[in-house]
Design a protein around this motif. Sequence first.
Motif, PDB file in Angstrom:
ATOM      1  N   ALA A  10       0.830  -1.199   0.000  1.00  0.00           N
ATOM      2  CA  ALA A  10       0.000   0.000   0.000  1.00  0.00           C
ATOM      3  C   ALA A  10       0.868   1.254   0.000  1.00  0.00           C
ATOM      4  O   ALA A  10       0.504   2.277  -0.601  1.00  0.00           O
ATOM      5  CB  ALA A  10      -0.920   0.000   1.223  1.00  0.00           C
ATOM      6  N   SER A  11       2.028   1.201   0.655  1.00  0.00           N
ATOM      7  CA  SER A  11       2.914   2.352   0.713  1.00  0.00           C
ATOM      8  C   SER A  11       3.396   2.738  -0.684  1.00  0.00           C
ATOM      9  O   SER A  11       3.396   3.931  -1.040  1.00  0.00           O
ATOM     10  CB  SER A  11       4.116   2.054   1.616  1.00  0.00           C
ATOM     11  N   TYR A  12       3.790   1.753  -1.472  1.00  0.00           N
ATOM     12  CA  TYR A  12       4.269   2.033  -2.828  1.00  0.00           C
ATOM     13  C   TYR A  12       3.175   2.667  -3.685  1.00  0.00           C
ATOM     14  O   TYR A  12       3.395   3.677  -4.362  1.00  0.00           O
ATOM     15  CB  TYR A  12       4.777   0.746  -3.475  1.00  0.00           C
ATOM     16  N   ARG A  13       1.990   2.086  -3.641  1.00  0.00           N
ATOM     17  CA  ARG A  13       0.877   2.616  -4.429  1.00  0.00           C
ATOM     18  C   ARG A  13       0.539   4.049  -4.002  1.00  0.00           C
ATOM     19  O   ARG A  13       0.280   4.916  -4.833  1.00  0.00           O
ATOM     20  CB  ARG A  13      -0.347   1.709  -4.307  1.00  0.00           C
ATOM     21  N   GLN A  14       0.559   4.292  -2.690  1.00  0.00           N
ATOM     22  CA  GLN A  14       0.244   5.623  -2.185  1.00  0.00           C
ATOM     23  C   GLN A  14       1.280   6.647  -2.654  1.00  0.00           C
ATOM     24  O   GLN A  14       0.936   7.772  -3.023  1.00  0.00           O
ATOM     25  CB  GLN A  14       0.177   5.585  -0.653  1.00  0.00           C
ATOM     26  N   ILE A  15       2.555   6.253  -2.658  1.00  0.00           N
ATOM     27  CA  ILE A  15       3.624   7.138  -3.127  1.00  0.00           C
ATOM     28  C   ILE A  15       3.414   7.480  -4.605  1.00  0.00           C
ATOM     29  O   ILE A  15       3.529   8.645  -5.014  1.00  0.00           O
ATOM     30  CB  ILE A  15       5.001   6.484  -2.903  1.00  0.00           C
ATOM     31  N   MET A  16       3.116   6.480  -5.408  1.00  0.00           N
ATOM     32  CA  MET A  16       2.890   6.707  -6.841  1.00  0.00           C
ATOM     33  C   MET A  16       1.729   7.664  -7.066  1.00  0.00           C
ATOM     34  O   MET A  16       1.827   8.614  -7.860  1.00  0.00           O
ATOM     35  CB  MET A  16       2.640   5.377  -7.539  1.00  0.00           C
ATOM     36  N   GLN A  17       0.628   7.439  -6.384  1.00  0.00           N
ATOM     37  CA  GLN A  17      -0.558   8.266  -6.579  1.00  0.00           C
ATOM     38  C   GLN A  17      -0.357   9.686  -6.065  1.00  0.00           C
ATOM     39  O   GLN A  17      -0.796  10.658  -6.690  1.00  0.00           O
ATOM     40  CB  GLN A  17      -1.757   7.616  -5.888  1.00  0.00           C
ATOM     41  N   GLN A  18       0.320   9.820  -4.930  1.00  0.00           N
ATOM     42  CA  GLN A  18       0.527  11.141  -4.341  1.00  0.00           C
ATOM     43  C   GLN A  18       1.394  12.034  -5.219  1.00  0.00           C
ATOM     44  O   GLN A  18       1.118  13.225  -5.384  1.00  0.00           O
ATOM     45  CB  GLN A  18       1.168  11.008  -2.957  1.00  0.00           C
ATOM     46  N   HIS A  19       2.440  11.457  -5.808  1.00  0.00           N
ATOM     47  CA  HIS A  19       3.416  12.288  -6.516  1.00  0.00           C
ATOM     48  C   HIS A  19       3.229  12.326  -8.027  1.00  0.00           C
ATOM     49  O   HIS A  19       3.730  13.250  -8.684  1.00  0.00           O
ATOM     50  CB  HIS A  19       4.831  11.826  -6.175  1.00  0.00           C
ATOM     51  N   LEU A  20       2.501  11.350  -8.584  1.00  0.00           N
ATOM     52  CA  LEU A  20       2.272  11.345 -10.028  1.00  0.00           C
ATOM     53  C   LEU A  20       0.827  11.648 -10.391  1.00  0.00           C
ATOM     54  O   LEU A  20       0.525  11.917 -11.553  1.00  0.00           O
ATOM     55  CB  LEU A  20       2.686   9.990 -10.628  1.00  0.00           C
ATOM     56  N   GLY A  21      -0.066  11.585  -9.401  1.00  0.00           N
ATOM     57  CA  GLY A  21      -1.481  11.774  -9.684  1.00  0.00           C
ATOM     58  C   GLY A  21      -2.152  10.442  -9.941  1.00  0.00           C
ATOM     59  O   GLY A  21      -1.520   9.491 -10.429  1.00  0.00           O
ATOM     60  N   GLN A  22      -3.427  10.360  -9.633  1.00  0.00           N
ATOM     61  CA  GLN A  22      -4.172   9.098  -9.718  1.00  0.00           C
ATOM     62  C   GLN A  22      -4.124   8.491 -11.120  1.00  0.00           C
ATOM     63  O   GLN A  22      -3.817   7.319 -11.297  1.00  0.00           O
ATOM     64  CB  GLN A  22      -5.631   9.339  -9.313  1.00  0.00           C
ATOM     65  N   GLU A  23      -4.406   9.320 -12.125  1.00  0.00           N
ATOM     66  CA  GLU A  23      -4.535   8.807 -13.483  1.00  0.00           C
ATOM     67  C   GLU A  23      -3.213   8.283 -14.029  1.00  0.00           C
ATOM     68  O   GLU A  23      -3.125   7.175 -14.576  1.00  0.00           O
ATOM     69  CB  GLU A  23      -5.097   9.909 -14.389  1.00  0.00           C
ATOM     70  N   LEU A  24      -2.157   9.083 -13.900  1.00  0.00           N
ATOM     71  CA  LEU A  24      -0.852   8.668 -14.406  1.00  0.00           C
ATOM     72  C   LEU A  24      -0.319   7.482 -13.623  1.00  0.00           C
ATOM     73  O   LEU A  24       0.259   6.548 -14.198  1.00  0.00           O
ATOM     74  CB  LEU A  24       0.134   9.834 -14.329  1.00  0.00           C
ATOM     75  N   ALA A  25      -0.526   7.485 -12.302  1.00  0.00           N
ATOM     76  CA  ALA A  25      -0.071   6.358 -11.482  1.00  0.00           C
ATOM     77  C   ALA A  25      -0.729   5.060 -11.929  1.00  0.00           C
ATOM     78  O   ALA A  25      -0.061   4.029 -12.060  1.00  0.00           O
ATOM     79  CB  ALA A  25      -0.381   6.620 -10.012  1.00  0.00           C
ATOM     80  N   GLU A  26      -2.027   5.101 -12.189  1.00  0.00           N
ATOM     81  CA  GLU A  26      -2.737   3.892 -12.619  1.00  0.00           C
ATOM     82  C   GLU A  26      -2.247   3.434 -13.980  1.00  0.00           C
ATOM     83  O   GLU A  26      -2.158   2.226 -14.247  1.00  0.00           O
ATOM     84  CB  GLU A  26      -4.241   4.146 -12.633  1.00  0.00           C
ATOM     85  N   LEU A  27      -1.908   4.399 -14.871  1.00  0.00           N
ATOM     86  CA  LEU A  27      -1.380   4.029 -16.186  1.00  0.00           C
ATOM     87  C   LEU A  27      -0.068   3.256 -16.031  1.00  0.00           C
ATOM     88  O   LEU A  27       0.128   2.213 -16.663  1.00  0.00           O
ATOM     89  CB  LEU A  27      -1.152   5.294 -17.021  1.00  0.00           C
ATOM     90  N   LEU A  28       0.825   3.768 -15.198  1.00  0.00           N
ATOM     91  CA  LEU A  28       2.127   3.115 -15.028  1.00  0.00           C
ATOM     92  C   LEU A  28       2.013   1.832 -14.227  1.00  0.00           C
ATOM     93  O   LEU A  28       2.697   0.852 -14.524  1.00  0.00           O
ATOM     94  CB  LEU A  28       3.094   4.095 -14.346  1.00  0.00           C
ATOM     95  N   LEU A  29       1.159   1.815 -13.214  1.00  0.00           N
ATOM     96  CA  LEU A  29       0.961   0.599 -12.433  1.00  0.00           C
ATOM     97  C   LEU A  29       0.358  -0.496 -13.296  1.00  0.00           C
ATOM     98  O   LEU A  29       0.594  -1.687 -13.073  1.00  0.00           O
ATOM     99  CB  LEU A  29       0.055   0.885 -11.229  1.00  0.00           C
ATOM    100  N   GLY A  30      -0.413  -0.100 -14.291  1.00  0.00           N
ATOM    101  CA  GLY A  30      -1.046  -1.085 -15.171  1.00  0.00           C
ATOM    102  C   GLY A  30      -0.079  -1.799 -16.083  1.00  0.00           C
ATOM    103  O   GLY A  30      -0.423  -2.812 -16.681  1.00  0.00           O
ATOM    104  N   HIS A  31       1.157  -1.304 -16.189  1.00  0.00           N
ATOM    105  CA  HIS A  31       2.159  -1.947 -17.034  1.00  0.00           C
ATOM    106  C   HIS A  31       3.101  -2.839 -16.229  1.00  0.00           C
ATOM    107  O   HIS A  31       4.110  -3.310 -16.750  1.00  0.00           O
ATOM    108  CB  HIS A  31       2.965  -0.892 -17.794  1.00  0.00           C
ATOM    109  N   GLU A  32       2.777  -3.076 -14.951  1.00  0.00           N
ATOM    110  CA  GLU A  32       3.645  -3.955 -14.146  1.00  0.00           C
ATOM    111  C   GLU A  32       3.477  -5.405 -14.592  1.00  0.00           C
ATOM    112  O   GLU A  32       2.404  -5.811 -14.994  1.00  0.00           O
ATOM    113  CB  GLU A  32       3.291  -3.809 -12.657  1.00  0.00           C
TER     114      GLU A  32
END
Length: 295
Positions: free
Chosen positions: A273-295
């Motif tokens: 949860a910490s990693y996901r929260q960091i991604m969303q906080q600093h990249l924004g929800q939409e961009l974070a989900e785009l990049l997380l979706g390529h894992e």
Amino acid sequence: MLQKLTLPCLLIMLSLFLAACSPEPVVSLSPLGQDRGDSFQQAQQQGQASLTVLYVPAEGFAYTNAAGELTGVSVEIMRDFARWAERHHRIRLQLNFVEETNWQHFYQRVMQAEGGVFGLGNVTITEARKQELQFSPPYMNNVAALITHQDVAELQDWADFPSQFAELEPLAFSGTLHEVRIRRLRDSYQPGLAIQRVTSNPDLLELVASGAFYSYVDAYNYWRARQAGMPLRDHPLAAETDETFGFIMPLNSDWSQFMQAFFAAEGGYRHTASYRQIMQQHLGQELAELLLGHE
């Protein structure tokens, strides 16, 4: 009459003079110097270590917020690493962040460093670079986007590249994997045309937005530029999604296995949860989900 000075007095006066003339200590080394940090062996023996963390400023990844504090995805992952080391291994890590604005100097400094030195610069993991540096496990999957001015029609077929890009010049961020991509396109479709080069993403984006160039850029940089209103377009046909970013360490570092253990802990750091929260906080929800979706 002047009093005759003894030799000890002269030595004392000379030392005071030299001390007064000495320059202030340098906090970070020049690109040709050698950055240092404590080894993992020292950390195990002493229960603590001082690490040098070089970073290239990048919005969302290593930046100064409104409160004047250094933060971002890369910075906060390193801080999670330090918290994990203390919580699970009773090793206290002091992270000494050092800014390096030139990406090529940053890369060279880490290569030439000694011991506990880490580099945060969104460095793509490649086999060639593994001959020069050690990498952490990937902390993010990247999407490389081919971009032009928004008035250029979306590329639907590679056969259309010569006509659609006929008025554009190739532009590359010098020393990066994107430069290799641009050179490959140039050689295939515009042989003999000179590649223009820049050393920063802001310069690259500004030039592409002028309408005279095409280039490759990381998806998060393109995304943020579009959000800021820059007249850019990406061409999904040319997107490359098979690369990952890692933190870098000099070949002489003994921190690699400990860093691997951090990324593997708790079912995998990138699943926390910490990693996901960091991604969303600093990249924004939409961009974070785009990049997380390529894992």
